[in-house]
Design a protein around this motif. Structure first.
Motif, PDB file in Angstrom:
ATOM      1  N   PRO A 127       0.774  -1.150  -0.205  1.00 40.85           N
ATOM      2  CA  PRO A 127      -0.020  -0.129  -0.031  1.00 40.85           C
ATOM      3  C   PRO A 127       0.757   1.176  -0.028  1.00 40.85           C
ATOM      4  CG  PRO A 127      -0.765  -1.664   1.643  1.00 40.85           C
ATOM      5  CD  PRO A 127       0.380  -2.223   1.076  1.00 40.85           C
ATOM      6  N   GLN A 128       1.879   1.567   0.705  1.00 42.83           N
ATOM      7  CA  GLN A 128       2.799   2.554   0.868  1.00 42.83           C
ATOM      8  C   GLN A 128       3.425   2.722  -0.566  1.00 42.83           C
ATOM      9  OE1 GLN A 128       2.630   0.033   3.072  1.00 42.83           O
ATOM     10  NE2 GLN A 128       1.927   0.988   4.868  1.00 42.83           N
ATOM     11  N   LEU A 129       4.125   1.422  -0.965  1.00 42.51           N
ATOM     12  CA  LEU A 129       4.689   1.486  -2.506  1.00 42.51           C
ATOM     13  C   LEU A 129       3.798   2.040  -3.453  1.00 42.51           C
ATOM     14  CD1 LEU A 129       7.062   1.010  -4.271  1.00 42.51           C
ATOM     15  CD2 LEU A 129       5.941  -1.353  -4.369  1.00 42.51           C
ATOM     16  N   TYR A 130       2.462   1.506  -3.453  1.00 48.11           N
ATOM     17  CA  TYR A 130       1.611   1.962  -4.461  1.00 48.11           C
ATOM     18  C   TYR A 130       1.162   3.418  -4.318  1.00 48.11           C
ATOM     19  CZ  TYR A 130       0.551  -2.558  -6.237  1.00 48.11           C
ATOM     20  OH  TYR A 130       0.806  -3.793  -6.754  1.00 48.11           O
ATOM     21  N   SER A 131       1.195   3.985  -3.053  1.00 51.42           N
ATOM     22  CA  SER A 131       0.966   5.317  -2.744  1.00 51.42           C
ATOM     23  C   SER A 131       2.144   6.220  -3.281  1.00 51.42           C
ATOM     24  CB  SER A 131       0.748   5.734  -1.165  1.00 51.42           C
ATOM     25  OG  SER A 131       0.565   6.954  -0.995  1.00 51.42           O
ATOM     26  N   ARG A 132       3.428   5.795  -3.197  1.00 55.66           N
ATOM     27  CA  ARG A 132       4.588   6.519  -3.788  1.00 55.66           C
ATOM     28  C   ARG A 132       4.370   6.721  -5.222  1.00 55.66           C
ATOM     29  NH1 ARG A 132      10.048   4.317  -1.793  1.00 55.66           N
ATOM     30  NH2 ARG A 132      10.638   6.047  -2.972  1.00 55.66           N
ATOM     31  N   LEU A 133       3.661   5.227  -5.900  1.00 56.39           N
ATOM     32  CA  LEU A 133       3.770   5.142  -7.177  1.00 56.39           C
ATOM     33  C   LEU A 133       2.701   6.256  -7.783  1.00 56.39           C
ATOM     34  CD1 LEU A 133       4.383   1.467  -7.833  1.00 56.39           C
ATOM     35  CD2 LEU A 133       6.167   3.291  -8.455  1.00 56.39           C
ATOM     36  N   LEU A 134       1.590   6.470  -7.193  1.00 53.05           N
ATOM     37  CA  LEU A 134       0.592   7.083  -7.477  1.00 53.05           C
ATOM     38  C   LEU A 134       0.927   8.595  -7.649  1.00 53.05           C
ATOM     39  CD1 LEU A 134      -2.549   5.839  -5.968  1.00 53.05           C
ATOM     40  CD2 LEU A 134      -2.297   6.164  -8.581  1.00 53.05           C
ATOM     41  N   THR A 135       1.789   8.989  -6.581  1.00 54.64           N
ATOM     42  CA  THR A 135       2.304  10.400  -6.319  1.00 54.64           C
ATOM     43  C   THR A 135       3.215  10.802  -7.393  1.00 54.64           C
ATOM     44  OG1 THR A 135       1.990  10.448  -4.057  1.00 54.64           O
ATOM     45  CG2 THR A 135       3.580  12.087  -4.756  1.00 54.64           C
ATOM     46  N   ALA A 136       3.846   9.821  -7.725  1.00 50.12           N
ATOM     47  CA  ALA A 136       4.677  10.012  -8.986  1.00 50.12           C
ATOM     48  C   ALA A 136       4.035  10.198 -10.458  1.00 50.12           C
ATOM     49  CB  ALA A 136       5.952   8.865  -8.964  1.00 50.12           C
ATOM     50  N   GLU A 137       2.817   9.245 -10.326  1.00 49.24           N
ATOM     51  CA  GLU A 137       2.203   9.390 -11.488  1.00 49.24           C
ATOM     52  C   GLU A 137       1.495  10.504 -11.990  1.00 49.24           C
ATOM     53  OE1 GLU A 137      -1.517   6.581 -12.173  1.00 49.24           O
ATOM     54  OE2 GLU A 137       0.433   5.325 -12.459  1.00 49.24           O
ATOM     55  N   ARG A 138       0.771  11.005 -10.733  1.00 51.31           N
ATOM     56  CA  ARG A 138       0.285  12.333 -10.752  1.00 51.31           C
ATOM     57  C   ARG A 138       1.084  13.495 -11.039  1.00 51.31           C
ATOM     58  NH1 ARG A 138      -2.530  10.397  -5.304  1.00 51.31           N
ATOM     59  NH2 ARG A 138      -4.382   9.308  -6.123  1.00 51.31           N
ATOM     60  N   SER A 139       2.414  13.659 -10.776  1.00 52.08           N
ATOM     61  CA  SER A 139       3.104  14.651 -11.289  1.00 52.08           C
ATOM     62  C   SER A 139       3.717  14.675 -12.218  1.00 52.08           C
ATOM     63  CB  SER A 139       4.183  15.064  -9.886  1.00 52.08           C
ATOM     64  OG  SER A 139       4.978  13.994  -9.893  1.00 52.08           O
ATOM     65  N   GLY A 140       4.156  13.183 -12.756  1.00 48.89           N
ATOM     66  CA  GLY A 140       4.842  12.997 -14.251  1.00 48.89           C
ATOM     67  C   GLY A 140       4.489  11.940 -15.076  1.00 48.89           C
ATOM     68  N   GLY A 141       3.405  11.478 -14.778  1.00 46.37           N
ATOM     69  CA  GLY A 141       2.667  10.454 -15.528  1.00 46.37           C
ATOM     70  C   GLY A 141       2.998   9.075 -15.164  1.00 46.37           C
ATOM     71  N   MET A 142       2.671   7.960 -15.970  1.00 52.22           N
ATOM     72  CA  MET A 142       2.955   6.775 -15.905  1.00 52.22           C
ATOM     73  C   MET A 142       4.401   6.675 -15.875  1.00 52.22           C
ATOM     74  SD  MET A 142       1.090   3.206 -17.144  1.00 52.22           S
ATOM     75  CE  MET A 142       1.072   3.937 -18.967  1.00 52.22           C
ATOM     76  N   GLU A 143       5.047   7.194 -16.966  1.00 49.49           N
ATOM     77  CA  GLU A 143       6.441   7.071 -16.955  1.00 49.49           C
ATOM     78  C   GLU A 143       7.203   7.365 -15.983  1.00 49.49           C
ATOM     79  OE1 GLU A 143       4.621   9.112 -18.883  1.00 49.49           O
ATOM     80  OE2 GLU A 143       4.409   7.785 -20.507  1.00 49.49           O
ATOM     81  N   ALA A 144       6.899   8.478 -14.706  1.00 49.28           N
ATOM     82  CA  ALA A 144       7.449   8.766 -13.709  1.00 49.28           C
ATOM     83  C   ALA A 144       7.243   7.356 -12.600  1.00 49.28           C
ATOM     84  CB  ALA A 144       6.988   9.950 -13.182  1.00 49.28           C
ATOM     85  N   SER A 145       6.132   7.010 -12.607  1.00 50.94           N
ATOM     86  CA  SER A 145       5.817   5.809 -11.713  1.00 50.94           C
ATOM     87  C   SER A 145       6.794   4.706 -12.074  1.00 50.94           C
ATOM     88  CB  SER A 145       4.527   5.479 -11.546  1.00 50.94           C
ATOM     89  OG  SER A 145       3.936   5.188 -12.696  1.00 50.94           O
ATOM     90  N   GLY A 146       6.812   4.450 -13.319  1.00 51.60           N
ATOM     91  CA  GLY A 146       7.470   3.375 -13.987  1.00 51.60           C
ATOM     92  C   GLY A 146       9.292   3.607 -13.705  1.00 51.60           C
ATOM     93  N   ARG A 147       9.440   4.573 -13.554  1.00 50.46           N
ATOM     94  CA  ARG A 147      11.097   5.068 -13.484  1.00 50.46           C
ATOM     95  C   ARG A 147      11.162   4.782 -11.873  1.00 50.46           C
ATOM     96  NH1 ARG A 147      10.233   9.033 -17.019  1.00 50.46           N
ATOM     97  NH2 ARG A 147      10.147  10.618 -15.115  1.00 50.46           N
ATOM     98  N   LEU A 148      10.061   5.200 -11.078  1.00 55.48           N
ATOM     99  CA  LEU A 148      10.360   5.105  -9.732  1.00 55.48           C
ATOM    100  C   LEU A 148      10.238   3.694  -9.151  1.00 55.48           C
ATOM    101  CD1 LEU A 148      10.481   6.261  -6.636  1.00 55.48           C
ATOM    102  CD2 LEU A 148       7.913   6.284  -6.751  1.00 55.48           C
ATOM    103  N   LEU A 149       9.345   2.702  -9.752  1.00 50.99           N
ATOM    104  CA  LEU A 149       9.449   1.414  -9.332  1.00 50.99           C
ATOM    105  C   LEU A 149      10.844   0.755  -9.906  1.00 50.99           C
ATOM    106  CD1 LEU A 149       7.927  -1.237  -8.569  1.00 50.99           C
ATOM    107  CD2 LEU A 149       6.964  -1.192 -10.994  1.00 50.99           C
ATOM    108  N   ASN A 150      11.485   1.240 -11.047  1.00 52.81           N
ATOM    109  CA  ASN A 150      12.516   0.524 -11.333  1.00 52.81           C
ATOM    110  C   ASN A 150      13.669   0.976 -10.640  1.00 52.81           C
ATOM    111  OD1 ASN A 150      11.709  -1.090 -13.580  1.00 52.81           O
ATOM    112  ND2 ASN A 150      11.940   0.694 -15.295  1.00 52.81           N
ATOM    113  N   ASP A 151      13.633   2.347 -10.285  1.00 56.83           N
ATOM    114  CA  ASP A 151      14.593   2.534  -9.101  1.00 56.83           C
ATOM    115  C   ASP A 151      14.650   1.877  -7.924  1.00 56.83           C
ATOM    116  OD1 ASP A 151      15.651   4.557 -10.844  1.00 56.83           O
ATOM    117  OD2 ASP A 151      14.468   6.366  -9.785  1.00 56.83           O
ATOM    118  N   ILE A 152      13.468   1.762  -7.476  1.00 58.00           N
ATOM    119  CA  ILE A 152      13.280   0.832  -6.085  1.00 58.00           C
ATOM    120  C   ILE A 152      13.617  -0.438  -6.099  1.00 58.00           C
ATOM    121  CG2 ILE A 152      11.517  -0.115  -4.659  1.00 58.00           C
ATOM    122  CD1 ILE A 152       9.905   2.697  -4.920  1.00 58.00           C
TER     123      ILE A 152
END
Length: 169
Positions: A127-152
């Motif tokens: 749940p916390q990971l998905y919250s972080r991914l959603l925050t990234a997605e809202r500010s930078g789109g799905m590409e940003a959440s994908g980058r964050l997931l890959n970084d993690i």
């Protein structure tokens, strides 16, 4: 069908529960077992022919579904943690295994998903990971959440599969 507003009411699968559903190639539900129907809160007639996304909770990052569709369209299985939205606005978490069903000629016939109760360990992290991914997605789109997931995943030194499966053990 109008999507319900989330209420925050959580439902829980039992250890022995297995949710099974099938969709056609466009993601429309063509089969759901009794526990799937019960957990969703919809009737069988409401579910059949509806897009599986009717159950998509707004807390789910789009990158998870992109990974899912990319994999199954390539006839690869995927495991994922999914928060589903019920007809009454409640929700439930599942640990999903999704695969393509192939016809004798090798073409994809439909998609099959078996879901079970997620581990306590996963529910302390996802749940916390998905919250972080959603925050990234809202500010930078799905590409940003994908980058964050890959970084993690790179920080942890694991693949997506190793991470997800490791949480369920």
């Amino acid at each position: 069908m109008k999507r319900p507003a989330p209420t925050g009411t959580e439902r829980f699968l039992k250890d022995e529960d297995f949710i099974v559903s099938k969709t056609d190639l466009k993601g429309r539900i063509i089969y759901g077992n009794k526990i799937f129907i019960k957990m969703s809160g919809y009737s069988e007639s409401e579910l059949l022919g509806s897009p599986h996304s009717i159950l998509r909770h707004p807390d789910m990052p789009k990158i998870v579904f992109k990974l899912l569709w990319d994999r199954i369209q390539n006839k690869e299985e995927i495991f994922a943690y999914v928060k589903n939205l019920c007809k009454d606005g409640g929700y439930y978490w599942v640990f999903a295994n999704v695969t393509a069903t192939t016809a004798p000629d090798g073409s994809i016939r439909d998609y099959h998903s078996v879901r079970r109760k997620p581990s306590d360990k996963a529910m302390q992290i996802i749940p916390q990971l998905y919250s972080r991914l959603l925050t990234a997605e809202r500010s930078g789109g799905m590409e940003a959440s994908g980058r964050l997931l890959n970084d993690i995943l790179n920080e942890k030194g694991v693949s997506y599969d190793e991470f997800v499966l490791g949480l369920q053990q």
